[in-house]
Design a protein around this motif. Structure first.
Motif, short mmCIF file in Angstrom:
data_model
loop_
_atom_site.label_atom_id
_atom_site.label_comp_id
_atom_site.label_asym_id
_atom_site.label_seq_id
_atom_site.Cartn_x
_atom_site.Cartn_y
_atom_site.Cartn_z
N ALA A 224 0.86 -1.25 -0.03
CA ALA A 224 0.12 -0.14 -0.05
C ALA A 224 0.98 1.29 -0.07
CB ALA A 224 -0.83 0.08 1.16
N CYS A 227 1.93 1.88 -3.41
CA CYS A 227 0.96 2.48 -4.10
C CYS A 227 0.78 3.81 -4.02
CB CYS A 227 -0.34 1.66 -4.18
SG CYS A 227 -0.33 -0.16 -4.57
N ALA A 228 0.79 4.36 -2.72
CA ALA A 228 0.82 5.73 -2.26
C ALA A 228 1.98 6.42 -3.05
CB ALA A 228 0.83 5.96 -0.77
N GLN A 231 1.71 7.94 -6.38
CA GLN A 231 0.92 9.22 -6.34
C GLN A 231 1.55 10.32 -5.38
OE1 GLN A 231 -3.41 9.25 -6.23
NE2 GLN A 231 -3.25 7.02 -6.11
N TYR A 237 1.79 8.83 3.48
CA TYR A 237 0.94 7.74 3.94
C TYR A 237 1.69 6.74 4.90
CZ TYR A 237 -1.94 3.59 2.78
OH TYR A 237 -2.57 2.46 2.92
N LYS A 254 -7.30 1.25 2.44
CA LYS A 254 -7.90 2.21 1.82
C LYS A 254 -8.32 3.51 2.32
CE LYS A 254 -9.05 -1.64 -1.70
NZ LYS A 254 -10.06 -2.18 -2.40
N ALA A 257 -5.81 5.93 2.57
CA ALA A 257 -5.40 6.51 1.32
C ALA A 257 -6.51 7.67 0.79
CB ALA A 257 -5.46 5.48 0.09
N LEU A 262 -6.06 10.55 -2.16
CA LEU A 262 -5.39 9.93 -3.36
C LEU A 262 -6.52 9.30 -4.17
CD1 LEU A 262 -2.90 7.40 -1.69
CD2 LEU A 262 -2.42 9.98 -2.53
N PHE A 267 -5.45 3.60 -6.56
CA PHE A 267 -4.66 3.24 -5.50
C PHE A 267 -5.33 1.58 -5.36
CE2 PHE A 267 -4.69 2.26 -0.93
CZ PHE A 267 -3.42 2.34 -0.61
N CYS A 270 -4.05 -0.83 -7.58
CA CYS A 270 -2.62 -1.15 -7.43
C CYS A 270 -2.61 -1.84 -6.31
CB CYS A 270 -1.98 0.06 -6.82
SG CYS A 270 -0.16 0.00 -6.43
#
Length: 326
Positions: A224, A227-228, A231, A237, A254, A257, A262, A267, A270
């Protein structure tokens, strides 16, 4: 296993064995044990340091006793602790109240327990007062300590493309190997934030995921964070992950996020696809092969520091490293 014949060629001065002529070196067996060996060396150092400090104290105290022509025991009683030590009933009650959980297994009476607490507190005060006096003697005498900390083991772990903070040309790079689920990592988080602020502009800080034992929750949290990072919100994060006290379920990952606004479609795609899972696991295997066996661990300009140090210990190590680059 039989020992190789003494006539066998030694192709390396660091050879510890050979198998059909193939040399096994000390580096080969020590590298995967780097963290364990360092901790053992640190334990030996701590034993020596304690004994050294006791010896220094004995010499200084004996010198003062000799000046007065009295025994060391008499000097302690008459000069350091002329009034002895006192522990009040209030101090006993305070200790009892603050430590009820650890005292619940006591089998004796309450009166016996409180007497034991009082005796323990008296002993603590006794040694505290003696130590305070010893510190005044050290400040008045020429005391030099040459005993050295064991050197940190070398590891081949580089920053690569991992998230970093600070100038890329900083004289000192620190690589943190951590796990978002690890209790020690969470405790050390405050220390690392303080260190980053204290040395802002002078060090480069790199973060790498190291989910010990491939814990599925830790692995998913690491995914995660990447994935952050896609962005440009890794550090924000990262702070949320270490800051939350809730279980790091996929839904929670999530939710965090969303707090950063985001793009949730990107996200979620991903995270749900597991596109970074293999990267996380592969890096973890590489760290383990380098002898890293606990989180958090830190690589300071190529040297491994296992475990979470105090702010003072960390600052001292960094100051020493920076002084070499002036």
């Amino acid at each position: 296993m039989t020992q190789a014949a003494t006539s066998s060629p030694r192709q390396s001065k660091n050879a510890v064995a050979s198998v059909n002529g193939q040399i096994i070196t000390s580096e080969q067996i020590e590298k995967p044990l780097a963290s364990q060996l360092y901790r053992m060396q640190q334990e030996i150092y701590n034993l020596k340091r304690t004994q050294l400090e006791q010896t220094i104290a004995q010499i200084l105290l004996q010198k003062e006793a000799d000046k007065k022509g009295i025994s060391l025991d008499q000097f302690v009683k008459e000069v350091i602790l002329p009034q002895g030590v006192q522990v009040s009933d209030e101090e006993v009650e305070k200790y009892y109240t603050q430590n009820q959980e650890s005292l619940k297994e006591w089998k004796g009476t309450q009166e016996e327990l409180k007497q034991q607490i009082k005796t323990s507190l008296e002993e603590q005060k006794y040694y505290q007062k003696i130590n305070e006096y010893i510190q005044t003697l050290i400040s008045r005498n020429k005391v030099e300590i040459y005993l050295q900390d064991p050197p940190l083991p070398s590891v081949n772990i580089t920053a690569g493309n991992s998230p970093s903070s600070g100038p890329s040309n900083a004289p000192l790079t620190i690589i943190e190997l951590s796990d978002y689920q690890c209790p020690s990592c969470r405790q050390t988080y405050g220390v690392t934030k303080r260190i980053m602020e204290t040395f802002k502009g002078r060090i480069r800080w790199v973060f790498k995921d190291f989910p010990l034992g491939q814990n599925p929750v830790s692995v998913k949290a690491a995914e995660a964070s990447r994935c952050a990072a896609d962005q440009s919100k890794f550090w924000e994060y990262h702070d949320l992950l270490f800051g939350t006290t809730q279980e790091l379920t996929t839904d929670k990952l999530k939710d965090l996020a969303k707090q950063l606004n985001l793009d949730m479609d990107k996200f979620s795609a991903c995270l749900d696809s597991g596109q970074y899972r293999n990267n996380v696991l592969q890096e973890a295997q590489e760290f383990a092969a380098q002898g890293v066996d606990r989180t958090p661990s830190f690589v300071i300009n190529g040297k491994l520091l296992p475990g979470g140090p105090s702010f003072e210990r960390f600052k001292d190590l960094i100051d020493r490293e920076l002084s070499r680059h002036k």
